[in-house]
Write a protein that holds these residues in place. Sequence first.
Motif, PDB file in Angstrom:
ATOM      1  N   ASN A  52      50.850  75.229  73.767  1.00 44.18           N
ATOM      2  CA  ASN A  52      50.202  76.235  72.931  1.00 44.18           C
ATOM      3  C   ASN A  52      50.586  76.099  71.462  1.00 44.18           C
ATOM      4  N   ALA A  53      51.689  75.403  71.202  1.00 45.44           N
ATOM      5  CA  ALA A  53      52.187  75.286  69.840  1.00 45.44           C
ATOM      6  C   ALA A  53      51.386  74.276  69.004  1.00 45.44           C
ATOM      7  N   LYS A  54      50.568  73.446  69.671  1.00 51.70           N
ATOM      8  CA  LYS A  54      49.783  72.462  68.907  1.00 51.70           C
ATOM      9  C   LYS A  54      48.839  73.204  67.978  1.00 51.70           C
ATOM     10  N   LYS A  55      48.894  72.844  66.745  1.00 53.39           N
ATOM     11  CA  LYS A  55      48.066  73.493  65.730  1.00 53.39           C
ATOM     12  C   LYS A  55      46.843  72.636  65.440  1.00 53.39           C
ATOM     13  N   TYR A  56      45.734  73.289  65.350  1.00 51.65           N
ATOM     14  CA  TYR A  56      44.485  72.613  65.020  1.00 51.65           C
ATOM     15  C   TYR A  56      44.057  73.082  63.635  1.00 51.65           C
ATOM     16  N   PRO A  57      43.499  72.172  62.846  1.00 52.10           N
ATOM     17  CA  PRO A  57      43.097  72.553  61.484  1.00 52.10           C
ATOM     18  C   PRO A  57      41.957  73.563  61.509  1.00 52.10           C
ATOM     19  N   ASP A  58      41.966  74.488  60.554  1.00 50.76           N
ATOM     20  CA  ASP A  58      40.847  75.424  60.455  1.00 50.76           C
ATOM     21  C   ASP A  58      39.848  74.960  59.399  1.00 50.76           C
ATOM     22  N   ARG A  59      40.147  73.828  58.755  1.00 54.15           N
ATOM     23  CA  ARG A  59      39.240  73.246  57.773  1.00 54.15           C
ATOM     24  C   ARG A  59      39.296  71.723  57.881  1.00 54.15           C
ATOM     25  N   MET A  60      38.189  71.102  57.480  1.00 55.15           N
ATOM     26  CA  MET A  60      38.119  69.641  57.451  1.00 55.15           C
ATOM     27  C   MET A  60      37.572  69.213  56.100  1.00 55.15           C
ATOM     28  N   LEU A  61      38.073  68.111  55.593  1.00 57.73           N
ATOM     29  CA  LEU A  61      37.598  67.562  54.332  1.00 57.73           C
ATOM     30  C   LEU A  61      36.531  66.511  54.648  1.00 57.73           C
ATOM     31  N   VAL A  62      35.313  66.733  54.164  1.00 58.08           N
ATOM     32  CA  VAL A  62      34.218  65.794  54.420  1.00 58.08           C
ATOM     33  C   VAL A  62      33.584  65.366  53.099  1.00 58.08           C
ATOM     34  N   ARG A  63      33.085  64.130  53.098  1.00 52.94           N
ATOM     35  CA  ARG A  63      32.429  63.597  51.911  1.00 52.94           C
ATOM     36  C   ARG A  63      31.022  64.172  51.816  1.00 52.94           C
ATOM     37  N   SER A  64      30.673  64.593  50.627  1.00 54.09           N
ATOM     38  CA  SER A  64      29.334  65.121  50.374  1.00 54.09           C
ATOM     39  C   SER A  64      28.851  64.478  49.078  1.00 54.09           C
ATOM     40  N   GLY A  65      28.092  63.378  49.194  1.00 55.67           N
ATOM     41  CA  GLY A  65      27.672  62.635  48.010  1.00 55.67           C
ATOM     42  C   GLY A  65      28.862  61.975  47.350  1.00 55.67           C
ATOM     43  N   GLU A  66      29.071  62.260  46.078  1.00 58.60           N
ATOM     44  CA  GLU A  66      30.180  61.683  45.320  1.00 58.60           C
ATOM     45  C   GLU A  66      31.468  62.492  45.461  1.00 58.60           C
ATOM     46  N   SER A  67      31.362  63.705  46.004  1.00 60.12           N
ATOM     47  CA  SER A  67      32.531  64.578  46.091  1.00 60.12           C
ATOM     48  C   SER A  67      32.957  64.787  47.540  1.00 60.12           C
ATOM     49  N   GLN A  68      34.007  65.550  47.703  1.00 60.58           N
ATOM     50  CA  GLN A  68      34.466  65.944  49.034  1.00 60.58           C
ATOM     51  C   GLN A  68      34.424  67.456  49.114  1.00 60.58           C
ATOM     52  N   GLN A  69      34.204  67.952  50.322  1.00 61.03           N
ATOM     53  CA  GLN A  69      34.039  69.384  50.506  1.00 61.03           C
ATOM     54  C   GLN A  69      34.863  69.836  51.701  1.00 61.03           C
ATOM     55  N   LEU A  70      35.452  71.026  51.570  1.00 54.34           N
ATOM     56  CA  LEU A  70      36.176  71.619  52.691  1.00 54.34           C
ATOM     57  C   LEU A  70      35.199  72.406  53.556  1.00 54.34           C
ATOM     58  N   ILE A  71      35.198  72.104  54.852  1.00 56.53           N
ATOM     59  CA  ILE A  71      34.329  72.779  55.807  1.00 56.53           C
ATOM     60  C   ILE A  71      35.214  73.528  56.792  1.00 56.53           C
ATOM     61  N   LYS A  72      34.932  74.805  57.019  1.00 57.91           N
ATOM     62  CA  LYS A  72      35.659  75.560  58.038  1.00 57.91           C
ATOM     63  C   LYS A  72      35.229  75.054  59.408  1.00 57.91           C
ATOM     64  N   THR A  73      36.195  74.802  60.289  1.00 56.73           N
ATOM     65  CA  THR A  73      35.835  74.347  61.629  1.00 56.73           C
ATOM     66  C   THR A  73      35.032  75.420  62.367  1.00 56.73           C
ATOM     67  N   SER A  74      35.258  76.676  62.055  1.00 57.33           N
ATOM     68  CA  SER A  74      34.503  77.751  62.702  1.00 57.33           C
ATOM     69  C   SER A  74      33.026  77.728  62.292  1.00 57.33           C
ATOM     70  N   ASP A  75      32.692  77.073  61.167  1.00 59.66           N
ATOM     71  CA  ASP A  75      31.309  76.964  60.711  1.00 59.66           C
ATOM     72  C   ASP A  75      30.561  75.799  61.359  1.00 59.66           C
ATOM     73  N   ILE A  76      31.288  74.952  62.077  1.00 56.37           N
ATOM     74  CA  ILE A  76      30.640  73.818  62.753  1.00 56.37           C
ATOM     75  C   ILE A  76      29.906  74.352  63.976  1.00 56.37           C
ATOM     76  N   LEU A  77      28.614  74.092  64.050  1.00 55.00           N
ATOM     77  CA  LEU A  77      27.811  74.473  65.214  1.00 55.00           C
ATOM     78  C   LEU A  77      27.989  73.445  66.325  1.00 55.00           C
TER      79      LEU A  77
END
Length: 162
Positions: A52-77
């Motif tokens: 239970n102690a394993k921690k999972y990220p609540d955000r992921m860094l993804v490339r969006s064009g020339e930049s990178q964007q933080l995406i909440k894992t809860s927003d992933i469908l």
Amino acid sequence: PAFDAKAIDELTKPFDQDRFNKSMTKARNWILKGNLTEYRIQLAAVLTNLDNAKKYPDRMLVRSGESQQLIKTSDILYIAAEGNYIRLHTLSGSYQMRERMLGIIDQLNPQTFRRIHRSHIVNLDHVKKLLPWFGGDALIMMSDGCRLTLSRNFREALKDFA
């Protein structure tokens, strides 16, 4: 934390052979003195706490064009495989990542994300309904209206989903 879990001893790195032997002697003596059933219960509790102690990220860094964007894992469908890439389908759009399905599923909380097909992982919080389909498969209706196939091979992934 180790002694909170009723540990007998604690080995911290770096340790030498003498320190390891002392710890093992302590453990053997403790086992010989006690009730094995109680120890099994305690060991199971410790292993459960570690799992239970394993921690999972609540955000992921993804490339969006020339930049990178933080995406909440809860927003992933859901996540779809695209060769050596994956596509994250989110509330705000879709994002391609150079990642494989096996790599991404290990980074996501299994309480929330389940693989339902060799090409799809779903966020259970966004599953709207299950519809029967041909040959033992099922269709999963997502909150955005998308329909994904739940294949027979991954049917077990949703057995405890209520």
